[in-house]
Design a protein around this motif. Structure first.
Motif, PDB file in Angstrom:
ATOM      1  N   ARG A   1       0.828  -1.209   0.000  1.00 43.08           N
ATOM      2  CA  ARG A   1       0.000   0.000   0.000  1.00 43.08           C
ATOM      3  C   ARG A   1       0.864   1.262   0.000  1.00 43.08           C
ATOM      4  O   ARG A   1       0.521   2.252  -0.630  1.00 43.08           O
ATOM      5  N   ALA A   2       1.984   1.207   0.688  1.00 45.88           N
ATOM      6  CA  ALA A   2       2.846   2.389   0.773  1.00 45.88           C
ATOM      7  C   ALA A   2       3.664   2.613  -0.496  1.00 45.88           C
ATOM      8  O   ALA A   2       4.028   3.744  -0.802  1.00 45.88           O
TER       9      ALA A   2
ATOM     10  N   LEU B   1      -3.626   6.350  -1.148  1.00 44.85           N
ATOM     11  CA  LEU B   1      -4.219   5.640  -0.034  1.00 44.85           C
ATOM     12  C   LEU B   1      -5.593   6.148   0.331  1.00 44.85           C
ATOM     13  O   LEU B   1      -6.239   5.574   1.189  1.00 44.85           O
ATOM     14  N   THR B   2      -6.035   7.181  -0.296  1.00 43.09           N
ATOM     15  CA  THR B   2      -7.361   7.674   0.025  1.00 43.09           C
ATOM     16  C   THR B   2      -8.410   7.062  -0.877  1.00 43.09           C
ATOM     17  O   THR B   2      -9.527   6.848  -0.459  1.00 43.09           O
ATOM     18  N   GLU B   3      -8.051   6.756  -2.116  1.00 40.37           N
ATOM     19  CA  GLU B   3      -9.005   6.160  -3.048  1.00 40.37           C
ATOM     20  C   GLU B   3      -9.477   4.795  -2.578  1.00 40.37           C
ATOM     21  O   GLU B   3     -10.654   4.494  -2.604  1.00 40.37           O
ATOM     22  N   GLN B   4      -8.544   3.960  -2.156  1.00 36.09           N
ATOM     23  CA  GLN B   4      -8.886   2.605  -1.776  1.00 36.09           C
ATOM     24  C   GLN B   4      -9.021   2.494  -0.268  1.00 36.09           C
ATOM     25  O   GLN B   4      -8.975   1.423   0.289  1.00 36.09           O
ATOM     26  N   SER B   5      -9.185   3.613   0.344  1.00 35.34           N
ATOM     27  CA  SER B   5      -9.176   3.648   1.791  1.00 35.34           C
ATOM     28  C   SER B   5     -10.407   2.997   2.401  1.00 35.34           C
ATOM     29  O   SER B   5     -11.523   3.308   2.049  1.00 35.34           O
TER      30      SER B   5
ATOM     31  N   LEU C   1      -2.377  10.012   7.261  1.00 37.06           N
ATOM     32  CA  LEU C   1      -1.029   9.571   7.621  1.00 37.06           C
ATOM     33  C   LEU C   1      -0.438   8.678   6.532  1.00 37.06           C
ATOM     34  O   LEU C   1       0.698   8.877   6.102  1.00 37.06           O
ATOM     35  N   TYR C   2      -1.203   7.707   6.056  1.00 39.42           N
ATOM     36  CA  TYR C   2      -0.695   6.826   5.002  1.00 39.42           C
ATOM     37  C   TYR C   2      -0.452   7.591   3.696  1.00 39.42           C
ATOM     38  O   TYR C   2       0.472   7.288   2.952  1.00 39.42           O
TER      39      TYR C   2
END
Length: 165
Positions: free
Chosen positions: A26-27, A94-98, A108-109
């Protein structure tokens, strides 16, 4: 080690420690396809490493080391491959698939994804509670330099959070 034993150990490790792989993927993956490709690449490397494991550290540490090293190599190879192309998905990685229920964790991610490879690795290890000594061994830098980088990361994240507030 026979292939059947290797498969059994690999499946056991994957079942117990897949969260480590998902965090790294993910990162480092810019979008879902990249994340899937990276996960496969890391899984192959973990499978190949099973016979080389000497029990001189925890399996989770071993898997983190493999995952981070593979992700760093993969991301630099991908960067060269996609040179000249701007990847807008990176800003929203990380916000789209959050599936985060807490916006702060998603933020944070997102910030971690914007760090360079070493800092990103250190953040993930820190969030999982690794000691500076363990982080230094995994990432391949001195323990004191781990402290310096983490302090810089914290300062940077604090400054970024103040901009949002």
């Amino acid at each position: 080690m026979k292939e059947q034993q290797q498969n059994e150990v690999f499946n056991d490790w994957l079942q117990k420690h897949k969260g480590i792989l998902f965090k790294v993927v993910r990162a480092y993956g810019a979008n879902l396809e990249d994340q899937e490709d990276l996960f496969q690449e890391i899984a192959v490397q973990v499978w190949r490493s099973v016979p080389k494991f000497r029990n001189d550290c925890a399996v989770s540490t071993w898997m983190y080391r493999i995952a981070l090293n593979t992700a760093i190599k993969w991301s630099s190879k991908e960067r060269k491959y996609q040179e000249g192309r701007e990847d807008i998905a990176k800003a929203h990685i990380l916000t789209e698939q959050s599936e985060f229920k807490d916006e702060r964790l998603g933020w944070l991610y997102e910030q971690i994804a914007r760090l360079d490879n070493v800092d990103r690795s250190l953040c993930l290890l820190l969030l999982d509670g690794f000691s500076y000594k363990e982080m230094a061994k995994i990432v391949g830098i001195s323990e004191s330099y781990v402290g310096v980088r983490i302090n810089r990361i914290k300062k940077h994240l604090t400054q970024q959070s103040e901009k949002v507030s």
